[in-house]
Design a protein around this motif. Structure first.
Motif, PDB file in Angstrom:
ATOM      1  N   HIS A 123       0.815  -1.219   0.000  1.00 54.01           N
ATOM      2  CA  HIS A 123       0.000   0.000   0.000  1.00 54.01           C
ATOM      3  C   HIS A 123       0.848   1.268   0.000  1.00 54.01           C
ATOM      4  CE1 HIS A 123      -3.522  -2.476   0.623  1.00 54.01           C
ATOM      5  NE2 HIS A 123      -2.984  -3.006   1.705  1.00 54.01           N
ATOM      6  N   ARG A 124       2.177   1.102   0.032  1.00 59.91           N
ATOM      7  CA  ARG A 124       3.125   2.224   0.019  1.00 59.91           C
ATOM      8  C   ARG A 124       2.859   3.167   1.196  1.00 59.91           C
ATOM      9  NH1 ARG A 124       3.440   5.255  -5.295  1.00 59.91           N
ATOM     10  NH2 ARG A 124       5.696   5.250  -5.016  1.00 59.91           N
ATOM     11  N   THR A 125       2.717   2.599   2.368  1.00 62.37           N
ATOM     12  CA  THR A 125       2.386   3.355   3.568  1.00 62.37           C
ATOM     13  C   THR A 125       3.596   4.112   4.084  1.00 62.37           C
ATOM     14  OG1 THR A 125       0.770   1.660   4.165  1.00 62.37           O
ATOM     15  CG2 THR A 125       1.439   3.203   5.893  1.00 62.37           C
ATOM     16  N   VAL A 126       3.408   5.405   4.351  1.00 60.65           N
ATOM     17  CA  VAL A 126       4.507   6.246   4.825  1.00 60.65           C
ATOM     18  C   VAL A 126       4.206   6.859   6.194  1.00 60.65           C
ATOM     19  CG1 VAL A 126       5.247   6.837   2.485  1.00 60.65           C
ATOM     20  CG2 VAL A 126       3.590   8.292   3.665  1.00 60.65           C
ATOM     21  N   ASP A 127       3.004   6.618   6.736  1.00 66.08           N
ATOM     22  CA  ASP A 127       2.604   7.266   7.970  1.00 66.08           C
ATOM     23  C   ASP A 127       1.878   6.283   8.880  1.00 66.08           C
ATOM     24  OD1 ASP A 127       0.532   7.147   6.071  1.00 66.08           O
ATOM     25  OD2 ASP A 127      -0.627   8.649   7.142  1.00 66.08           O
ATOM     26  N   ASP A 128       1.695   6.698  10.132  1.00 74.19           N
ATOM     27  CA  ASP A 128       0.960   5.873  11.089  1.00 74.19           C
ATOM     28  C   ASP A 128       0.394   6.803  12.161  1.00 74.19           C
ATOM     29  OD1 ASP A 128      -0.100   3.670  12.455  1.00 74.19           O
ATOM     30  OD2 ASP A 128       1.668   2.448  12.027  1.00 74.19           O
ATOM     31  N   THR A 129      -0.463   6.248  13.027  1.00 71.95           N
ATOM     32  CA  THR A 129      -1.101   7.053  14.064  1.00 71.95           C
ATOM     33  C   THR A 129      -0.080   7.474  15.117  1.00 71.95           C
ATOM     34  OG1 THR A 129      -1.702   5.028  15.233  1.00 71.95           O
ATOM     35  CG2 THR A 129      -3.349   5.970  13.747  1.00 71.95           C
ATOM     36  N   PRO A 130      -0.259   8.639  15.731  1.00 67.13           N
ATOM     37  CA  PRO A 130       0.698   9.117  16.731  1.00 67.13           C
ATOM     38  C   PRO A 130       0.638   8.312  18.022  1.00 67.13           C
ATOM     39  CG  PRO A 130      -1.159  10.626  16.570  1.00 67.13           C
ATOM     40  CD  PRO A 130      -1.322   9.639  15.455  1.00 67.13           C
ATOM     41  N   CYS A 131       1.792   7.957  18.548  1.00 61.37           N
ATOM     42  CA  CYS A 131       1.844   7.272  19.835  1.00 61.37           C
ATOM     43  C   CYS A 131       1.321   8.212  20.918  1.00 61.37           C
ATOM     44  CB  CYS A 131       3.274   6.852  20.159  1.00 61.37           C
ATOM     45  SG  CYS A 131       3.935   5.595  19.046  1.00 61.37           S
ATOM     46  N   GLY A 132       0.507   7.664  21.813  1.00 60.53           N
ATOM     47  CA  GLY A 132      -0.080   8.485  22.856  1.00 60.53           C
ATOM     48  C   GLY A 132      -1.395   9.110  22.460  1.00 60.53           C
ATOM     49  N   GLY A 180      -4.051  11.291  19.688  1.00 62.35           N
ATOM     50  CA  GLY A 180      -4.080  12.621  19.101  1.00 62.35           C
ATOM     51  C   GLY A 180      -4.522  12.579  17.659  1.00 62.35           C
ATOM     52  N   PRO A 181      -4.804  13.739  17.098  1.00 62.22           N
ATOM     53  CA  PRO A 181      -5.313  13.798  15.723  1.00 62.22           C
ATOM     54  C   PRO A 181      -4.230  13.575  14.688  1.00 62.22           C
ATOM     55  CG  PRO A 181      -4.973  16.008  16.555  1.00 62.22           C
ATOM     56  CD  PRO A 181      -4.679  15.072  17.707  1.00 62.22           C
ATOM     57  N   GLY A 182      -4.660  13.229  13.474  1.00 63.85           N
ATOM     58  CA  GLY A 182      -3.743  13.163  12.346  1.00 63.85           C
ATOM     59  C   GLY A 182      -2.843  11.941  12.341  1.00 63.85           C
ATOM     60  N   MET A 183      -1.867  12.006  11.456  1.00 65.70           N
ATOM     61  CA  MET A 183      -0.917  10.923  11.261  1.00 65.70           C
ATOM     62  C   MET A 183       0.499  11.490  11.317  1.00 65.70           C
ATOM     63  SD  MET A 183      -2.941   8.293  10.766  1.00 65.70           S
ATOM     64  CE  MET A 183      -2.169   6.977   9.812  1.00 65.70           C
ATOM     65  N   VAL A 184       1.470  10.587  11.543  1.00 66.69           N
ATOM     66  CA  VAL A 184       2.875  10.982  11.643  1.00 66.69           C
ATOM     67  C   VAL A 184       3.685  10.178  10.633  1.00 66.69           C
ATOM     68  CG1 VAL A 184       4.899  11.077  13.155  1.00 66.69           C
ATOM     69  CG2 VAL A 184       2.619  11.535  14.093  1.00 66.69           C
ATOM     70  N   MET A 185       4.620  10.833   9.952  1.00 59.20           N
ATOM     71  CA  MET A 185       5.446  10.138   8.971  1.00 59.20           C
ATOM     72  C   MET A 185       6.424   9.196   9.675  1.00 59.20           C
ATOM     73  SD  MET A 185       6.118  13.124   6.115  1.00 59.20           S
ATOM     74  CE  MET A 185       6.771  11.959   4.914  1.00 59.20           C
ATOM     75  N   ARG A 186       6.533   7.970   9.177  1.00 63.73           N
ATOM     76  CA  ARG A 186       7.335   6.918   9.803  1.00 63.73           C
ATOM     77  C   ARG A 186       8.830   7.190   9.647  1.00 63.73           C
ATOM     78  NH1 ARG A 186       4.811   1.298   9.750  1.00 63.73           N
ATOM     79  NH2 ARG A 186       7.009   0.719   9.533  1.00 63.73           N
ATOM     80  N   PRO A 187       9.614   6.941  10.708  1.00 61.42           N
ATOM     81  CA  PRO A 187      11.056   7.191  10.613  1.00 61.42           C
ATOM     82  C   PRO A 187      11.786   6.188   9.735  1.00 61.42           C
ATOM     83  CG  PRO A 187      10.539   6.165  12.711  1.00 61.42           C
ATOM     84  CD  PRO A 187       9.221   6.467  12.049  1.00 61.42           C
ATOM     85  N   ASP A 188      11.323   4.925   9.709  1.00 56.82           N
ATOM     86  CA  ASP A 188      12.034   3.912   8.928  1.00 56.82           C
ATOM     87  C   ASP A 188      11.940   4.197   7.435  1.00 56.82           C
ATOM     88  OD1 ASP A 188       9.298   3.414   9.043  1.00 56.82           O
ATOM     89  OD2 ASP A 188       9.508   1.229   9.209  1.00 56.82           O
ATOM     90  N   VAL A 189      10.752   4.565   6.980  1.00 58.24           N
ATOM     91  CA  VAL A 189      10.561   4.858   5.553  1.00 58.24           C
ATOM     92  C   VAL A 189      11.353   6.099   5.151  1.00 58.24           C
ATOM     93  CG1 VAL A 189       8.891   5.472   3.769  1.00 58.24           C
ATOM     94  CG2 VAL A 189       8.284   3.774   5.516  1.00 58.24           C
ATOM     95  N   LEU A 190      11.243   7.136   5.957  1.00 57.31           N
ATOM     96  CA  LEU A 190      11.895   8.392   5.612  1.00 57.31           C
ATOM     97  C   LEU A 190      13.414   8.270   5.690  1.00 57.31           C
ATOM     98  CD1 LEU A 190      11.305  11.181   4.649  1.00 57.31           C
ATOM     99  CD2 LEU A 190      10.927  11.904   7.011  1.00 57.31           C
ATOM    100  N   ALA A 191      13.921   7.527   6.666  1.00 56.34           N
ATOM    101  CA  ALA A 191      15.367   7.333   6.775  1.00 56.34           C
ATOM    102  C   ALA A 191      15.908   6.601   5.557  1.00 56.34           C
ATOM    103  CB  ALA A 191      15.699   6.558   8.048  1.00 56.34           C
ATOM    104  N   THR A 192      15.181   5.598   5.085  1.00 51.91           N
ATOM    105  CA  THR A 192      15.618   4.872   3.892  1.00 51.91           C
ATOM    106  C   THR A 192      15.633   5.789   2.679  1.00 51.91           C
ATOM    107  OG1 THR A 192      14.704   2.811   4.768  1.00 51.91           O
ATOM    108  CG2 THR A 192      15.156   2.887   2.412  1.00 51.91           C
ATOM    109  N   ALA A 193      14.611   6.646   2.574  1.00 46.58           N
ATOM    110  CA  ALA A 193      14.551   7.601   1.462  1.00 46.58           C
ATOM    111  C   ALA A 193      15.748   8.547   1.500  1.00 46.58           C
ATOM    112  CB  ALA A 193      13.255   8.388   1.523  1.00 46.58           C
ATOM    113  N   ILE A 194      16.086   9.034   2.677  1.00 46.16           N
ATOM    114  CA  ILE A 194      17.230   9.938   2.827  1.00 46.16           C
ATOM    115  C   ILE A 194      18.534   9.227   2.491  1.00 46.16           C
ATOM    116  CG2 ILE A 194      18.604  11.239   4.497  1.00 46.16           C
ATOM    117  CD1 ILE A 194      15.940  11.780   6.001  1.00 46.16           C
ATOM    118  N   ASP A 195      18.737   8.073   3.093  1.00 49.46           N
ATOM    119  CA  ASP A 195      20.006   7.361   2.932  1.00 49.46           C
ATOM    120  C   ASP A 195      20.260   6.964   1.481  1.00 49.46           C
ATOM    121  OD1 ASP A 195      20.233   7.644   5.645  1.00 49.46           O
ATOM    122  OD2 ASP A 195      19.714   5.555   6.117  1.00 49.46           O
TER     123      ASP A 195
END
Length: 245
Positions: free
Chosen positions: A52-61, A63-78
């Motif tokens: 599904h090419r998921t890049v986000d997930d619900t915030p821990c704790g 709250g509203p909205g979604m948060v971009m995942r660190p694993d996906v974004l780190a791979t994109a950067i690296d």
């Protein structure tokens, strides 16, 4: 002598079709065609780990909205940096965030001097804090307001840098005689007709006396800065005595 490498912007975004966008027009667009700078738009979703090419997930704790995942974004950067050559790793890695350093002309000059930059355009409620801790990210803010994503901020930073590159501006002095070039807002500008709706061009600008014109422009720049941007004026005023020594 070998030609200088063009300044390169690498933009990590969920919407790569937004680029070059307005950067493909006017001065920046012409400079892009001429090879004075280059642009690589990277789709963050290409580095997702599921069908599904998921890049986000619900915030821990909660709250509203979604948060971009660190694993996906780190791979994109690296992988983006690995494919861009050794110089890219030494260039700024910028994430646009209201918490960041305010984007100003001094920062624009720093990014230009670095020879390129990797720009992270966040979406949703932002990115996982661990990503910002695990990579040498510099957070940069366009101002005290919230955008839907970092793409518009990326436009602003790239455009501000590109216009400073050699050969981009029509006249060499255009990059130095403008707002913020010496810590002041720019002086008023006039052109023909000499009289318009009962308003005349200031006589000094028609005098042909370059020293008087320069003095008038400096006076007007100081006056406008003091009236409209007291924060800039205070910094300029503190530096001004030292500059005269």
């Amino acid at each position: 002598m070998a030609a200088a490498m063009p300044w390169n912007a690498r933009v990590l975004t969920l919407y790569p079709a937004m680029f070059p966008g307005p950067l493909g027009q006017s001065l920046a667009g012409r400079a892009l065609v001429e090879g004075r700078w280059s642009l690589t738009a990277v789709d963050i979703r290409d580095f997702a780990r599921d069908k599904h090419r998921t890049v986000d997930d619900t915030p821990c704790g909660g709250g509203p909205g979604m948060v971009m995942r660190p694993d996906v974004l780190a791979t994109a950067i690296d992988e983006t940096l690995a494919g861009a050559g050794s110089a890219a790793a030494e260039q700024p890695l910028i994430y646009f965030s209201p918490r960041g350093r305010r984007l100003d002309q001094a920062l624009v000059h720093e990014v230009k001097a670095a020879g390129g930059a990797t720009l992270i355009c966040g979406r949703f409620e932002g990115v996982d804090e661990r990503l910002l801790q695990a990579r040498p990210v510099v957070e940069v803010s366009l101002g005290d307001f919230v955008l839907s994503g970092g793409e518009i901020a990326a436009y602003a930073l790239i455009d501000a840098v590109v216009r400073l590159l050699p050969g981009v501006m029509g006249a060499e002095e255009s990059g130095t005689e403008e707002s913020f070039a010496d810590g002041l807002l720019e002086y008023p500008q006039y052109t023909r007709p000499q009289m318009w709706e009962g308003r005349a061009v200031p006589e000094v600008l028609l005098s042909g006396h370059h020293e008087r014109i320069a003095a008038w422009r400096r006076e007007m720049a100081e006056k406008i800065t003091a009236e409209r941007r007291p924060d800039l004026w205070e910094r300029y005023r503190r530096r001004k005595p030292a500059a005269k020594d």
